[in-house]
Design an enzyme around this catalytic site. Structure first.
Site, mmCIF file in Angstrom:
data_model
loop_
_atom_site.group_PDB
_atom_site.id
_atom_site.type_symbol
_atom_site.label_atom_id
_atom_site.label_comp_id
_atom_site.label_asym_id
_atom_site.label_seq_id
_atom_site.Cartn_x
_atom_site.Cartn_y
_atom_site.Cartn_z
ATOM 1 N N TYR A 32 45.770 47.017 46.280
ATOM 2 C CA TYR A 32 45.992 48.101 45.492
ATOM 3 C C TYR A 32 45.257 48.529 45.727
ATOM 4 O O TYR A 32 43.797 48.711 46.411
ATOM 5 C CB TYR A 32 45.903 46.859 44.630
ATOM 6 C CG TYR A 32 44.559 46.759 43.545
ATOM 7 C CD1 TYR A 32 44.306 45.342 44.166
ATOM 8 C CD2 TYR A 32 44.638 47.535 42.317
ATOM 9 C CE1 TYR A 32 43.503 45.008 43.247
ATOM 10 C CE2 TYR A 32 43.272 47.111 41.736
ATOM 11 C CZ TYR A 32 42.694 45.857 42.269
ATOM 12 O OH TYR A 32 41.170 46.003 42.342
ATOM 13 N N LYS A 148 40.643 44.674 49.032
ATOM 14 C CA LYS A 148 41.075 44.780 47.979
ATOM 15 C C LYS A 148 42.380 44.177 47.445
ATOM 16 O O LYS A 148 43.557 44.602 46.582
ATOM 17 C CB LYS A 148 40.994 46.192 47.839
ATOM 18 C CG LYS A 148 41.068 47.318 45.839
ATOM 19 C CD LYS A 148 40.380 47.968 45.465
ATOM 20 C CE LYS A 148 40.884 48.469 43.866
ATOM 21 N NZ LYS A 148 40.118 47.829 42.985
ATOM 22 N N GLU A 180 28.536 42.867 43.056
ATOM 23 C CA GLU A 180 28.711 43.195 41.725
ATOM 24 C C GLU A 180 29.982 43.080 40.870
ATOM 25 O O GLU A 180 29.838 41.526 40.394
ATOM 26 C CB GLU A 180 30.114 43.896 42.776
ATOM 27 C CG GLU A 180 31.380 43.144 42.928
ATOM 28 C CD GLU A 180 32.437 43.403 43.956
ATOM 29 O OE1 GLU A 180 32.478 44.764 44.107
ATOM 30 O OE2 GLU A 180 32.773 42.796 44.784
ATOM 31 N N LEU A 204 33.232 44.778 47.226
ATOM 32 C CA LEU A 204 34.363 45.953 47.470
ATOM 33 C C LEU A 204 33.647 46.962 47.887
ATOM 34 O O LEU A 204 32.500 47.434 47.306
ATOM 35 C CB LEU A 204 35.149 45.391 46.335
ATOM 36 C CG LEU A 204 36.091 46.779 46.274
ATOM 37 C CD1 LEU A 204 37.519 46.341 46.873
ATOM 38 C CD2 LEU A 204 36.668 47.361 45.077
HETATM 39 N N1 PDD Z 1 38.208 47.865 40.660
HETATM 40 N N2 PDD Z 1 34.574 46.202 42.956
HETATM 41 C C1 PDD Z 1 35.718 45.473 42.571
HETATM 42 C C2 PDD Z 1 35.835 44.047 42.780
HETATM 43 C C3 PDD Z 1 36.183 46.815 41.944
HETATM 44 O O1 PDD Z 1 38.003 45.664 41.974
HETATM 45 C C4 PDD Z 1 36.556 48.055 41.879
HETATM 46 C C5 PDD Z 1 37.312 48.947 41.807
HETATM 47 C C6 PDD Z 1 34.772 48.421 41.890
HETATM 48 C C7 PDD Z 1 34.828 49.819 42.207
HETATM 49 O O2 PDD Z 1 35.015 50.961 42.817
HETATM 50 P P1 PDD Z 1 36.060 52.133 42.649
HETATM 51 O O3 PDD Z 1 35.132 52.751 42.819
HETATM 52 O O4 PDD Z 1 36.954 52.575 44.592
HETATM 53 O O5 PDD Z 1 37.408 52.341 42.079
HETATM 54 C C8 PDD Z 1 33.707 47.459 42.550
HETATM 55 C C9 PDD Z 1 40.191 49.088 40.007
HETATM 56 C C10 PDD Z 1 39.325 50.371 39.500
HETATM 57 C C11 PDD Z 1 40.616 48.100 39.394
HETATM 58 O O6 PDD Z 1 40.462 47.081 39.820
HETATM 59 O O7 PDD Z 1 41.026 48.462 37.970
#
Ligand code: PDD
Length: 293
Positions: A32, A148, A180, A204
Site C-alpha cells: 500500500y 510497505k 522507527e 520503511l
Molecule cells: N505509514 N514507517 C512506517 C512503519 C510507516 O508505516 C510509515 C507510513 C512511515 C512514514 O512513511 P511516509 O513518510 O512515506 O509516510 C514510516 C503510513 C502513513 C500509514 O501506514 O498510514
C-alpha cells in the site's frame, strides 16, 4: 459519499465489494501507499511511485497497470472526490488478487486487486505546537520492514499499546536500537546532530524521512543516518517523528521522561517549517501559512 476505485471502476464506497478469496484478507499479501494531497496535488508522488514499484517487484506482484496509470488513478480519485481545496490523503492498496486459498502464488493470470480511496485530512497542528509523548515497544516485525506491505499486525499492536498509555506513537526498539515508529520514522538530535536509522531492511524508507534528510542537508543542519541506541535516549536534546500524516512531529516525552527541555526543539521546528514550505510549494501556493494553518 466518497468515491473509490476498485478493479477498473470508480464507485461509491458502500458499493465497493471484495471477494472472500481476496489474498489481502487471507495473507496480507499486498502493498500500500498513503500519499498526501495539498490543494488537489499529490505531494512527492514520484517517491511514492518508486517505493511502490520496488515493493511490487520484490513481492512479484503484477499490478496490471503502469506506474503512470496508477498515478493517473490517484489524480482521478482526488478529482472524483472534489478535493481541489484543503488537504487530503490517497490510500492505494494492490494485492495479489482473489483465488482459492493456497500459500503459493495463485494461477498465472489471476488479476491483482487494485483499490484507491481519497480522504480529507487536517494536519495535527495543535498537537505539533505542544509536542507528543511516545512509548517504546519491542520491534517484533519481520526483517523486510523496507517493504510497505499490508501485514501490519505488529504496527497495530504497538500503536494500540501507545494509545492505551496515552501516547501518540510507539517507537520500536530492535534489541537496543531505535528503528522507527508504528507508522512514522524517528529522528533524534544528539550533540547538535540529527540522527535517524539508515535506510535498510529494518525500516520503511519513508518519503517524509527522505525529504527531511534532504532539507536538513540543504539547510546545513548536521544530519547522519546513524541509529540511536537505547542508552542514548536519555541524552536526546530533541526528538521527532516524520510521516505522511504527521509531517514533522516533535516528541517531548519518551516513556514518561522529558526529552531535552520538554518542549518542541528548535531544530525540529526549523525542519517542520521547511517541510511546510515544501508542501505549500507543491500545491502551487506561495504562502506556507495556507498549509500550516
Ligand atoms: N505509514 N514507517 C512506517 C512503519 C510507516 O508505516 C510509515 C507510513 C512511515 C512514514 O512513511 P511516509 O513518510 O512515506 O509516510 C514510516 C503510513 C502513513 C500509514 O501506514 O498510514
Amino acid at each position: 459519499m466518497s468515491i473509490v476505485y476498485l478493479n477498473g471502476q470508480f464507485l461509491p464506497r458502500a458499493e465497493a465489494k471484495l471477494s472472500v478469496d481476496e489474498r489481502g484478507f487471507f495473507f496480507g499479501d499486498g502493498v500500500y501507499e498513503v500519499t498526501r494531497v495539498v490543494r488537489g496535488r499529490l505531494f512527492e508522488w514520484d517517491r511514492h511511485a518508486r517505493r511502490l514499484a520496488r515493493g511490487l517487484r520484490e513481492l512479484r506482484i503484477d499490478a496490471g497497470l503502469s506506474l503512470d496509470g496508477i498515478g493517473a488513478l490517484h489524480e482521478r480519485v482526488v478529482a472524483e472526490n472534489r478535493m481541489t481545496e484543503g488537504q487530503g490523503t490517497v490510500y492505494l492498496q494492490v494485492t495479489r488478487g482473489a483465488a482459492p486459498r493456497t500459500h503459493h502464488f495463485p494461477p498465472a493470470g489471476t488479476p491483482a486487486t487494485v483499490f484507491l480511496s481519497a480522504t480529507p485530512f487536517v494536519p495535527p497542528n495543535e498537537l505539533r505546537a505542544r509536542g507528543v509523548a511516545v512509548v517504546t515497544y519491542p520491534d517484533y516485525r519481520w526483517t523486510r520492514c523496507d517493504l510497505k506491505t499490508v501485514n501490519l499486525l505488529p504496527a497495530v499492536m504497538a500503536k494500540q499499546f501507545a494509545t492505551d498509555h496515552g501516547a501518540f506513537e510507539a517507537v520500536f526498539l530492535r534489541d537496543a536500537v531505535v528503528t522507527e515508529g508504528s507508522h512514522t520514522n524517528v529522528f533524534g538530535v544528539i550533540g547538535g546532530e540529527v540522527r535517524t536509522y539508515p535506510n535498510s531492511n529494518y525500516v520503511l524508507p519513508g518519503v517524509t524521512r527522505d525529504v527531511v534528510v534532504e532539507l536538513a542537508r540543504e539547510m546545513g543542519i548536521p544530519v547522519s543516518e546513524t541509529p540511536i541506541y537505547r542508552h542514548e535516549i536519555a541524552q536526546l536534546e530533541e526528538c521527532f517523528l516524520s510521516g505522511t500524516t504527521s509531517d514533522v512531529m516533535p516528541v517531548v516525552a519518551i516513556d514518561g521522561a522529558p526529552v531535552g527541555t520538554g518542549k518542541p526543539g528548535a531544530i525540529t521546528m526549523r525542519l517542520y517549517e521547511a517541510l511546510a514550505r515544501r508542501l505549500a510549494a507543491a500545491s502551487g501556493t506561495a504562502a506556507p501559512a495556507t498549509v500550516v494553518a
